[in-house]
Design a protein around this motif. Structure first.
Motif, PDB file in Angstrom:
ATOM      1  N   CYS A 245     -13.810 -25.370   5.813  1.00 59.22           N
ATOM      2  CA  CYS A 245     -13.817 -26.839   5.867  1.00 59.22           C
ATOM      3  C   CYS A 245     -12.809 -27.336   6.898  1.00 59.22           C
ATOM      4  O   CYS A 245     -13.134 -28.182   7.739  1.00 59.22           O
ATOM      5  CB  CYS A 245     -13.494 -27.409   4.490  1.00 59.22           C
ATOM      6  N   LEU A 246     -11.583 -26.811   6.875  1.00 59.69           N
ATOM      7  CA  LEU A 246     -10.558 -27.223   7.833  1.00 59.69           C
ATOM      8  C   LEU A 246     -10.977 -26.868   9.261  1.00 59.69           C
ATOM      9  O   LEU A 246     -10.784 -27.660  10.191  1.00 59.69           O
ATOM     10  CB  LEU A 246      -9.212 -26.566   7.493  1.00 59.69           C
ATOM     11  N   VAL A 247     -11.539 -25.676   9.438  1.00 56.72           N
ATOM     12  CA  VAL A 247     -12.008 -25.220  10.752  1.00 56.72           C
ATOM     13  C   VAL A 247     -13.042 -26.201  11.300  1.00 56.72           C
ATOM     14  O   VAL A 247     -12.962 -26.658  12.446  1.00 56.72           O
ATOM     15  CB  VAL A 247     -12.588 -23.785  10.648  1.00 56.72           C
TER      16      VAL A 247
ATOM     17  N   VAL B   6       0.463 -16.017  10.292  1.00 58.22           N
ATOM     18  CA  VAL B   6       1.267 -17.231  10.385  1.00 58.22           C
ATOM     19  C   VAL B   6       0.759 -18.281   9.399  1.00 58.22           C
ATOM     20  O   VAL B   6       1.526 -18.853   8.631  1.00 58.22           O
ATOM     21  CB  VAL B   6       1.256 -17.802  11.827  1.00 58.22           C
ATOM     22  N   MET B   7      -0.551 -18.523   9.415  1.00 60.21           N
ATOM     23  CA  MET B   7      -1.122 -19.560   8.546  1.00 60.21           C
ATOM     24  C   MET B   7      -0.976 -19.244   7.065  1.00 60.21           C
ATOM     25  O   MET B   7      -1.068 -20.145   6.236  1.00 60.21           O
ATOM     26  CB  MET B   7      -2.589 -19.801   8.886  1.00 60.21           C
ATOM     27  N   VAL B   8      -0.732 -17.985   6.729  1.00 61.46           N
ATOM     28  CA  VAL B   8      -0.507 -17.639   5.325  1.00 61.46           C
ATOM     29  C   VAL B   8       0.709 -18.384   4.775  1.00 61.46           C
ATOM     30  O   VAL B   8       0.823 -18.588   3.572  1.00 61.46           O
ATOM     31  CB  VAL B   8      -0.329 -16.107   5.118  1.00 61.46           C
ATOM     32  N   HIS B   9       1.592 -18.812   5.649  1.00 64.02           N
ATOM     33  CA  HIS B   9       2.814 -19.507   5.239  1.00 64.02           C
ATOM     34  C   HIS B   9       2.703 -21.026   5.357  1.00 64.02           C
ATOM     35  O   HIS B   9       3.660 -21.738   5.066  1.00 64.02           O
ATOM     36  CB  HIS B   9       4.000 -19.025   6.083  1.00 64.02           C
ATOM     37  N   MET B  10       1.572 -21.545   5.804  1.00 64.91           N
ATOM     38  CA  MET B  10       1.396 -22.984   6.018  1.00 64.91           C
ATOM     39  C   MET B  10       0.611 -23.610   4.870  1.00 64.91           C
ATOM     40  O   MET B  10      -0.340 -23.004   4.370  1.00 64.91           O
ATOM     41  CB  MET B  10       0.606 -23.243   7.304  1.00 64.91           C
ATOM     42  N   ASP B  11       0.980 -24.835   4.508  1.00 65.34           N
ATOM     43  CA  ASP B  11       0.138 -25.553   3.553  1.00 65.34           C
ATOM     44  C   ASP B  11      -1.104 -26.045   4.284  1.00 65.34           C
ATOM     45  O   ASP B  11      -1.229 -25.903   5.505  1.00 65.34           O
ATOM     46  CB  ASP B  11       0.908 -26.679   2.869  1.00 65.34           C
ATOM     47  N   ALA B  12      -2.044 -26.621   3.558  1.00 66.73           N
ATOM     48  CA  ALA B  12      -3.334 -27.012   4.143  1.00 66.73           C
ATOM     49  C   ALA B  12      -3.170 -28.040   5.259  1.00 66.73           C
ATOM     50  O   ALA B  12      -3.891 -27.999   6.258  1.00 66.73           O
ATOM     51  CB  ALA B  12      -4.269 -27.543   3.059  1.00 66.73           C
ATOM     52  N   HIS B  13      -2.225 -28.962   5.124  1.00 65.29           N
ATOM     53  CA  HIS B  13      -2.017 -29.970   6.168  1.00 65.29           C
ATOM     54  C   HIS B  13      -1.516 -29.327   7.459  1.00 65.29           C
ATOM     55  O   HIS B  13      -1.983 -29.658   8.555  1.00 65.29           O
ATOM     56  CB  HIS B  13      -1.040 -31.045   5.688  1.00 65.29           C
ATOM     57  N   ALA B  14      -0.577 -28.402   7.342  1.00 61.65           N
ATOM     58  CA  ALA B  14      -0.065 -27.707   8.534  1.00 61.65           C
ATOM     59  C   ALA B  14      -1.155 -26.832   9.155  1.00 61.65           C
ATOM     60  O   ALA B  14      -1.268 -26.747  10.376  1.00 61.65           O
ATOM     61  CB  ALA B  14       1.161 -26.873   8.178  1.00 61.65           C
ATOM     62  N   MET B  15      -1.984 -26.187   8.314  1.00 58.70           N
ATOM     63  CA  MET B  15      -3.099 -25.386   8.834  1.00 58.70           C
ATOM     64  C   MET B  15      -4.042 -26.264   9.662  1.00 58.70           C
ATOM     65  O   MET B  15      -4.475 -25.864  10.740  1.00 58.70           O
ATOM     66  CB  MET B  15      -3.907 -24.759   7.687  1.00 58.70           C
ATOM     67  N   PHE B  16      -4.352 -27.448   9.130  1.00 60.05           N
ATOM     68  CA  PHE B  16      -5.266 -28.347   9.824  1.00 60.05           C
ATOM     69  C   PHE B  16      -4.676 -28.781  11.164  1.00 60.05           C
ATOM     70  O   PHE B  16      -5.373 -28.779  12.190  1.00 60.05           O
ATOM     71  CB  PHE B  16      -5.580 -29.556   8.935  1.00 60.05           C
TER      72      PHE B  16
END
Length: 194
Positions: free
Chosen positions: A93-95, A30-40
């Motif tokens: 870093c996001l984690v 799923v996260m493969v399709h998200m930009d960094a903001h959405a991942m965060f």
């Protein structure tokens, strides 16, 4: 308005019974399709849903993996239908900023499996702050009593992985060796990264 998975710009507020209610949460492919903001945002929601002792499994793209870079080269630009490319360092870093920590991650790409050769895969756990009034236990990391088969010194604990430490603690508990339990846990805590 259409339904969403809670990762839009406006945060979804989950019902109170869902806060810290889950032992395991996964977000695979799923996260493969998200930009960094959405991942965060997703990682912060995962943290909010997990019990303090819970775990989460995630997969993201991996620009450093052989098939990850091949996919990057083949994709003209980012789109939700395509991949958003990140490196494991960015994900770590996001984690961390989301209040989670990496417990285990795929150590190296493996051409025998599409996901292993393309993505970053990680098992996460919440970062749990120690209570301010937690008791302090003095631990002598070099004590090794021959009378206890489960006694471990700091060097031996440092060589153990998480599962081996858990097994040693359980063995000490079942034999009634409280001192060994305290030594093992104290040594293991000293090995934890901040």
């Amino acid at each position: 308005s259409g339904a969403d998975a809670g990762f839009s710009d406006k945060p979804r507020h989950y019902a109170p019974q869902h806060k810290h209610a889950y032992d395991f949460v996964y977000c695979f492919d799923v996260m493969v399709h998200m930009d960094a903001h959405a991942m965060f945002r997703c990682l912060k929601r995962i943290r909010a849903l997990l019990k303090d002792e819970g775990k989460a499994f995630i997969s993201t793209s991996n620009l450093l993996a052989p098939d990850g870079f091949r996919r990057f080269e083949a994709q003209e630009k980012y789109s939700v239908g395509g991949f958003y490319f990140v490196t494991p360092e960015t994900v770590r870093c996001l984690v961390s900023r989301a209040g989670l920590r990496v417990v285990r991650e795929l150590s190296a790409p493996d051409a025998s499996n599409t996901y292993y050769n393309r993505d970053y895969l990680a098992l996460l756990a919440p970062v749990v702050e120690a209570p301010a009034i937690a008791p302090v236990v003095a631990v002598s990391p070099t004590v090794n009593t021959a009378s206890s088969p489960v006694s471990q010194d700091a060097a031996a604990v440092a060589a153990m992985d998480e599962d081996e430490i858990v097994d040693a603690v359980e063995a000490a508990e079942s034999s009634g060796d409280c001192a060994a339990v305290v030594r093992l846990l104290g040594s293991a805590l000293a090995l934890e990264e901040p």
